[in-house]
Design an enzyme around this catalytic site. Structure first.
Site, PDB file in Angstrom:
ATOM      1  N   GLY A  70      -4.857   0.724  13.545  1.00 36.10           N
ATOM      2  CA  GLY A  70      -4.321  -0.580  13.213  1.00 36.10           C
ATOM      3  C   GLY A  70      -3.383  -0.537  12.029  1.00 36.10           C
ATOM      4  O   GLY A  70      -2.791   0.489  11.724  1.00 36.10           O
ATOM      5  N   SER A  71      -3.312  -1.658  11.352  1.00 39.17           N
ATOM      6  CA  SER A  71      -2.323  -1.846  10.287  1.00 39.17           C
ATOM      7  C   SER A  71      -2.828  -1.343   8.943  1.00 39.17           C
ATOM      8  O   SER A  71      -3.965  -0.898   8.799  1.00 39.17           O
ATOM      9  CB  SER A  71      -1.989  -3.331  10.176  1.00 39.17           C
ATOM     10  OG  SER A  71      -3.091  -4.012   9.619  1.00 39.17           O
ATOM     11  N   SER A  72      -1.980  -1.498   7.969  1.00 37.80           N
ATOM     12  CA  SER A  72      -2.340  -1.114   6.600  1.00 37.80           C
ATOM     13  C   SER A  72      -3.391  -2.048   6.009  1.00 37.80           C
ATOM     14  O   SER A  72      -3.905  -1.798   4.935  1.00 37.80           O
ATOM     15  CB  SER A  72      -1.093  -1.101   5.717  1.00 37.80           C
ATOM     16  OG  SER A  72      -0.495  -2.384   5.733  1.00 37.80           O
ATOM     17  N   GLY A  73      -3.745  -3.103   6.717  1.00 36.77           N
ATOM     18  CA  GLY A  73      -4.784  -4.015   6.255  1.00 36.77           C
ATOM     19  C   GLY A  73      -6.176  -3.414   6.313  1.00 36.77           C
ATOM     20  O   GLY A  73      -7.129  -3.982   5.774  1.00 36.77           O
ATOM     21  N   LYS A  99      -4.670   5.237   6.288  1.00 39.36           N
ATOM     22  CA  LYS A  99      -5.542   4.049   6.331  1.00 39.36           C
ATOM     23  C   LYS A  99      -6.979   4.426   5.980  1.00 39.36           C
ATOM     24  O   LYS A  99      -7.613   3.801   5.136  1.00 39.36           O
ATOM     25  CB  LYS A  99      -5.500   3.418   7.722  1.00 39.36           C
ATOM     26  CG  LYS A  99      -4.219   2.707   8.055  1.00 39.36           C
ATOM     27  CD  LYS A  99      -4.267   2.130   9.448  1.00 39.36           C
ATOM     28  CE  LYS A  99      -3.842   3.070  10.520  1.00 39.36           C
ATOM     29  NZ  LYS A  99      -2.552   3.655  10.454  1.00 39.36           N
TER      30      LYS A  99
END
Length: 146
Positions: A70-73, A99
């Site tokens: 997924g994202s950097s979140g 990540k």
């Protein structure tokens, strides 16, 4: 005095991501975990719709998984879970990504990767696991040693 029963079933050697030593019950998945939209940070529960751990909390467990997706979140979600007391006590993962590494660092959770044996083949959910980030070792017992 330790006995034969206190010796781990297996010792896996890997590379330190985050130092420290922590132990607990293993929670194992062969699926990567998405942070943003995949985890309820208030409970440490996987909420990703098609994930094999959907509805299961990793809070206070040793999370053994292939890696993050997924994202950097991802790191932000896991950091918030840590602040809520809902994060894993330690992590073991196969695939090093920024990540996963950043998530481990911001949580200050003992973490080992790049293992000499596949932890997904040797550790099962419910095993007792000690992750020694300082030494880069993962010790595995069938149950908590006496």
């Amino acid at each position: 005095m330790s006995t034969v029963l206190d010796k781990p079933r297996v010792v896996i050697h890997g590379r330190k991501v985050v130092p420290g030593v922590a132990e607990g019950e293993a929670l194992v998945t062969r699926q990567t975990i998405s942070g943003w939209g995949g985890v309820n940070l208030m409970t440490g529960t996987v909420i990703e719709s098609r994930h094999e751990l959907k509805g299961v909390s990793f809070a206070n467990k040793v999370l053994v998984f292939p890696g993050a997706k997924g994202s950097s979140g991802w790191s932000g979600i896991f950091h918030m879970a840590k602040l809520r007391g809902m994060a894993p006590v330690a992590m073991v993962f196969n695939i090093m990504t920024t990540k996963a590494a950043l998530g481990a660092v911001v949580m200050r959770t003992p973490t080992v990767t790049e293992c000499d044996q596949d932890p997904l083949d040797l550790i099962k959910t419910g095993d007792w696991v000690r992750v020694n980030g300082d030494a880069g070792t993962i010790e595995v017992w069938d149950k908590k040693p006496e």
